[in-house]
Design a protein around this motif. Sequence first.
Motif, PDB file in Angstrom:
ATOM      1  N   ILE A 263       0.855  -1.188   0.000  1.00  0.00           N
ATOM      2  CA  ILE A 263       0.000   0.000   0.000  1.00  0.00           C
ATOM      3  C   ILE A 263       0.889   1.234   0.000  1.00  0.00           C
ATOM      4  O   ILE A 263       1.958   1.237   0.626  1.00  0.00           O
ATOM      5  CB  ILE A 263      -0.950   0.004   1.219  1.00  0.00           C
ATOM      6  N   THR A 264       0.480   2.261  -0.741  1.00  0.00           N
ATOM      7  CA  THR A 264       1.247   3.509  -0.773  1.00  0.00           C
ATOM      8  C   THR A 264       0.343   4.659  -1.159  1.00  0.00           C
ATOM      9  O   THR A 264      -0.599   4.495  -1.945  1.00  0.00           O
ATOM     10  CB  THR A 264       2.434   3.399  -1.760  1.00  0.00           C
ATOM     11  N   PHE A 265       0.608   5.826  -0.575  1.00  0.00           N
ATOM     12  CA  PHE A 265      -0.095   7.053  -0.950  1.00  0.00           C
ATOM     13  C   PHE A 265       0.597   7.673  -2.159  1.00  0.00           C
ATOM     14  O   PHE A 265       1.828   7.685  -2.247  1.00  0.00           O
ATOM     15  CB  PHE A 265      -0.065   8.067   0.194  1.00  0.00           C
ATOM     16  N   LEU A 266      -0.208   8.181  -3.091  1.00  0.00           N
ATOM     17  CA  LEU A 266       0.333   9.050  -4.127  1.00  0.00           C
ATOM     18  C   LEU A 266       0.764  10.341  -3.442  1.00  0.00           C
ATOM     19  O   LEU A 266      -0.038  10.959  -2.730  1.00  0.00           O
ATOM     20  CB  LEU A 266      -0.729   9.347  -5.193  1.00  0.00           C
ATOM     21  N   PRO A 267       2.025  10.778  -3.603  1.00  0.00           N
ATOM     22  CA  PRO A 267       2.494  11.966  -2.874  1.00  0.00           C
ATOM     23  C   PRO A 267       1.605  13.184  -3.102  1.00  0.00           C
ATOM     24  O   PRO A 267       1.191  13.462  -4.217  1.00  0.00           O
ATOM     25  CB  PRO A 267       3.901  12.188  -3.442  1.00  0.00           C
ATOM     26  N   PHE A 268       1.281  13.855  -1.997  1.00  0.00           N
ATOM     27  CA  PHE A 268       0.516  15.103  -2.011  1.00  0.00           C
ATOM     28  C   PHE A 268      -0.858  14.912  -2.656  1.00  0.00           C
ATOM     29  O   PHE A 268      -1.323  15.748  -3.420  1.00  0.00           O
ATOM     30  CB  PHE A 268       1.313  16.220  -2.701  1.00  0.00           C
ATOM     31  N   SER A 269      -1.490  13.795  -2.326  1.00  0.00           N
ATOM     32  CA  SER A 269      -2.872  13.564  -2.749  1.00  0.00           C
ATOM     33  C   SER A 269      -3.520  12.634  -1.735  1.00  0.00           C
ATOM     34  O   SER A 269      -2.875  12.139  -0.810  1.00  0.00           O
ATOM     35  CB  SER A 269      -2.925  12.940  -4.146  1.00  0.00           C
ATOM     36  N   ASN A 270      -4.825  12.416  -1.917  1.00  0.00           N
ATOM     37  CA  ASN A 270      -5.575  11.514  -1.045  1.00  0.00           C
ATOM     38  C   ASN A 270      -5.818  10.160  -1.714  1.00  0.00           C
ATOM     39  O   ASN A 270      -6.738   9.439  -1.328  1.00  0.00           O
ATOM     40  CB  ASN A 270      -6.912  12.162  -0.671  1.00  0.00           C
ATOM     41  N   THR A 271      -5.008   9.828  -2.703  1.00  0.00           N
ATOM     42  CA  THR A 271      -5.178   8.591  -3.453  1.00  0.00           C
ATOM     43  C   THR A 271      -4.248   7.516  -2.914  1.00  0.00           C
ATOM     44  O   THR A 271      -3.057   7.752  -2.702  1.00  0.00           O
ATOM     45  CB  THR A 271      -4.888   8.814  -4.946  1.00  0.00           C
ATOM     46  N   LEU A 272      -4.815   6.317  -2.703  1.00  0.00           N
ATOM     47  CA  LEU A 272      -4.051   5.166  -2.233  1.00  0.00           C
ATOM     48  C   LEU A 272      -3.935   4.131  -3.342  1.00  0.00           C
ATOM     49  O   LEU A 272      -4.873   3.940  -4.121  1.00  0.00           O
ATOM     50  CB  LEU A 272      -4.744   4.522  -1.035  1.00  0.00           C
ATOM     51  N   LEU A 273      -2.792   3.459  -3.393  1.00  0.00           N
ATOM     52  CA  LEU A 273      -2.571   2.367  -4.342  1.00  0.00           C
ATOM     53  C   LEU A 273      -2.292   1.087  -3.561  1.00  0.00           C
ATOM     54  O   LEU A 273      -1.437   1.078  -2.684  1.00  0.00           O
ATOM     55  CB  LEU A 273      -1.386   2.685  -5.255  1.00  0.00           C
ATOM     56  N   THR A 274      -3.035   0.016  -3.879  1.00  0.00           N
ATOM     57  CA  THR A 274      -2.813  -1.277  -3.237  1.00  0.00           C
ATOM     58  C   THR A 274      -2.551  -2.343  -4.295  1.00  0.00           C
ATOM     59  O   THR A 274      -3.039  -2.255  -5.422  1.00  0.00           O
ATOM     60  CB  THR A 274      -4.032  -1.707  -2.398  1.00  0.00           C
ATOM     61  N   SER A 275      -1.779  -3.358  -3.920  1.00  0.00           N
ATOM     62  CA  SER A 275      -1.585  -4.534  -4.767  1.00  0.00           C
ATOM     63  C   SER A 275      -1.951  -5.754  -3.943  1.00  0.00           C
ATOM     64  O   SER A 275      -1.765  -5.770  -2.719  1.00  0.00           O
ATOM     65  CB  SER A 275      -0.140  -4.635  -5.258  1.00  0.00           C
ATOM     66  N   SER A 276      -2.477  -6.778  -4.611  1.00  0.00           N
ATOM     67  CA  SER A 276      -3.049  -7.895  -3.867  1.00  0.00           C
ATOM     68  C   SER A 276      -2.688  -9.239  -4.493  1.00  0.00           C
ATOM     69  O   SER A 276      -2.357  -9.337  -5.686  1.00  0.00           O
ATOM     70  CB  SER A 276      -4.574  -7.753  -3.799  1.00  0.00           C
ATOM     71  N   ALA A 277      -2.799 -10.279  -3.676  1.00  0.00           N
ATOM     72  CA  ALA A 277      -2.608 -11.643  -4.158  1.00  0.00           C
ATOM     73  C   ALA A 277      -3.751 -12.094  -5.060  1.00  0.00           C
ATOM     74  O   ALA A 277      -3.662 -13.179  -5.648  1.00  0.00           O
ATOM     75  CB  ALA A 277      -2.474 -12.600  -2.979  1.00  0.00           C
ATOM     76  N   ASP A 278      -4.828 -11.283  -5.182  1.00  0.00           N
ATOM     77  CA  ASP A 278      -5.896 -11.622  -6.132  1.00  0.00           C
ATOM     78  C   ASP A 278      -5.557 -11.173  -7.556  1.00  0.00           C
ATOM     79  O   ASP A 278      -6.429 -11.140  -8.424  1.00  0.00           O
ATOM     80  CB  ASP A 278      -7.237 -11.033  -5.690  1.00  0.00           C
ATOM     81  N   LYS A 279      -4.276 -10.791  -7.780  1.00  0.00           N
ATOM     82  CA  LYS A 279      -3.715 -10.455  -9.095  1.00  0.00           C
ATOM     83  C   LYS A 279      -4.162  -9.092  -9.606  1.00  0.00           C
ATOM     84  O   LYS A 279      -4.027  -8.805 -10.795  1.00  0.00           O
ATOM     85  CB  LYS A 279      -4.088 -11.528 -10.144  1.00  0.00           C
ATOM     86  N   THR A 280      -4.674  -8.226  -8.737  1.00  0.00           N
ATOM     87  CA  THR A 280      -5.133  -6.905  -9.165  1.00  0.00           C
ATOM     88  C   THR A 280      -4.437  -5.798  -8.383  1.00  0.00           C
ATOM     89  O   THR A 280      -3.882  -6.019  -7.303  1.00  0.00           O
ATOM     90  CB  THR A 280      -6.649  -6.745  -8.979  1.00  0.00           C
ATOM     91  N   LEU A 281      -4.494  -4.585  -8.957  1.00  0.00           N
ATOM     92  CA  LEU A 281      -4.111  -3.356  -8.274  1.00  0.00           C
ATOM     93  C   LEU A 281      -5.373  -2.503  -8.157  1.00  0.00           C
ATOM     94  O   LEU A 281      -6.253  -2.568  -9.009  1.00  0.00           O
ATOM     95  CB  LEU A 281      -3.054  -2.574  -9.053  1.00  0.00           C
ATOM     96  N   SER A 282      -5.452  -1.679  -7.112  1.00  0.00           N
ATOM     97  CA  SER A 282      -6.624  -0.817  -6.944  1.00  0.00           C
ATOM     98  C   SER A 282      -6.201   0.567  -6.490  1.00  0.00           C
ATOM     99  O   SER A 282      -5.226   0.719  -5.731  1.00  0.00           O
ATOM    100  CB  SER A 282      -7.609  -1.407  -5.923  1.00  0.00           C
ATOM    101  N   LEU A 283      -6.934   1.573  -6.966  1.00  0.00           N
ATOM    102  CA  LEU A 283      -6.782   2.955  -6.509  1.00  0.00           C
ATOM    103  C   LEU A 283      -7.978   3.294  -5.631  1.00  0.00           C
ATOM    104  O   LEU A 283      -9.124   3.001  -5.987  1.00  0.00           O
ATOM    105  CB  LEU A 283      -6.707   3.917  -7.697  1.00  0.00           C
TER     106      LEU A 283
END
Length: 464
Positions: A317-337
């Motif tokens: 999990i990581t925040f996009l710098p200077f925004s309220n957007t989060l990025l996650t990666s998962s074992a279900d083979k997807t990424l999500s914003l």
Amino acid sequence: ETLVKLQKERDFHRMQHKRVVQEKNRLIEDIRRLKKHYASYEPTVRQLNDKCQAALKQKMLVSLERDRAVSQITGLEATLRNLQSGREVPPQGAPSSQWPAREGSVPHRRPKCSPDREPRQHVEGVAPYDPAKDPTKHTASKHPRDSEFPVDTRVNPYLSHAKGQSAHVSKASGFRLTNSLKASDLPVSSLAMHPRKQIIVTASDDRFWKMWGFPNGEIIMTGEGHSDWLSGCCFHPDGSKLATSSGDTTVRVWDFSKAECMLTLEGHTHAVWGCSFHSCGDFVASCSMDNTSKVWDLNSQRCRFTLHGHVDSVNSITFLPFSNTLLTSSADKTLSLWDARTGLCGQTFYGHLHSCNHAAFNLLGDTIVSCDSYGGVKLWDVRKVAVMLSVDTGPHPANQATFSPSGRTVAIASNDGSVKLLDLASSEVSSLVGHEDAVQSVIFDHKGEYLLSGGSDGKMLIWS
């Protein structure tokens, strides 16, 4: 007599040999039959797997539609309240002609409303709208010490640095091993760079985190408190605090000025894989093996949102710098914003064929790099939600991937014990060999002159 005895032994061994040959032939036939039987199942398994993937995608699309519908309902409810705020509403069932006008007011004819603005009647079998159950409404549970999320219109101050970055060398021949530090007797799982200084923190399976100066490698501070292995660490934006995640299901926040743990965040039900600070410093996000992520408020010391959507372990999990957007990666083979202000998923990226181990933004925030458990590395265009580049660095797993400050190079921590460098201009992959076991984490310094790697051999290597 000796001849007769030898003949009997010969006959006995012949019979034994025939029996073994028959048994071998029977086993070969069984194996051939099992292979044929297994092959007959492969198309069905493949078809079921395709159906499962389609169902997962459909589920995410339905979830997005549901969130969109809830937002529309919320807007309609607000409009309805605004329309009714200037007049009193008659009791249910009373004719409007029998309801007296307010004293001193002028009787008037009720204007005609469009169907979408008329108050919705309660339909039998359909629950009325309840703002308390609306996932976008959290006023009822607001804590007096809750922090406010900053506006999403701030300019990233790192953009000018990113545009002015020189093109550093990206081939293996350009980087040389300059220092090797024995950080732990157990694997080093994560590295974190100080926001401004040449300081690095290592987190390892021995439950300790250690702060180092580099490139010299002098140790500055050590922290202990978790009851299980450490999986991740992240500096506070002002560099005065550190967040660590652990297999003991907690996230801890450490204050350097007091040299102690100032806050323990509990709520996950399984191991926590990573954490990330918001650029404002008031929030920290965590991801876990319990298939969820959480956004924590440091001022009210509570979980503000739990992000549901992934159907398997959330690995980074990581925040996009200077925004309220989060990025996650998962074992279900997807990424999500995700939108950290509402806890809702805004976009899902499909394309990996195996478990996603890590994902990260570049400094500009318009490109994502992700890696999976078979060494697949993908670059994604955030605006187009499309794959820009796919590179196979397998078959060994790629444990982490990160952009150089210039955005022209991607460093990949590989399970084969090497750090792989992907030059985005040429799509060429080169390797830096130095670890004796799997590489778990890689990170560039702020200028892109140094590359640091941590591995299962307990070492942190500094390349320049």
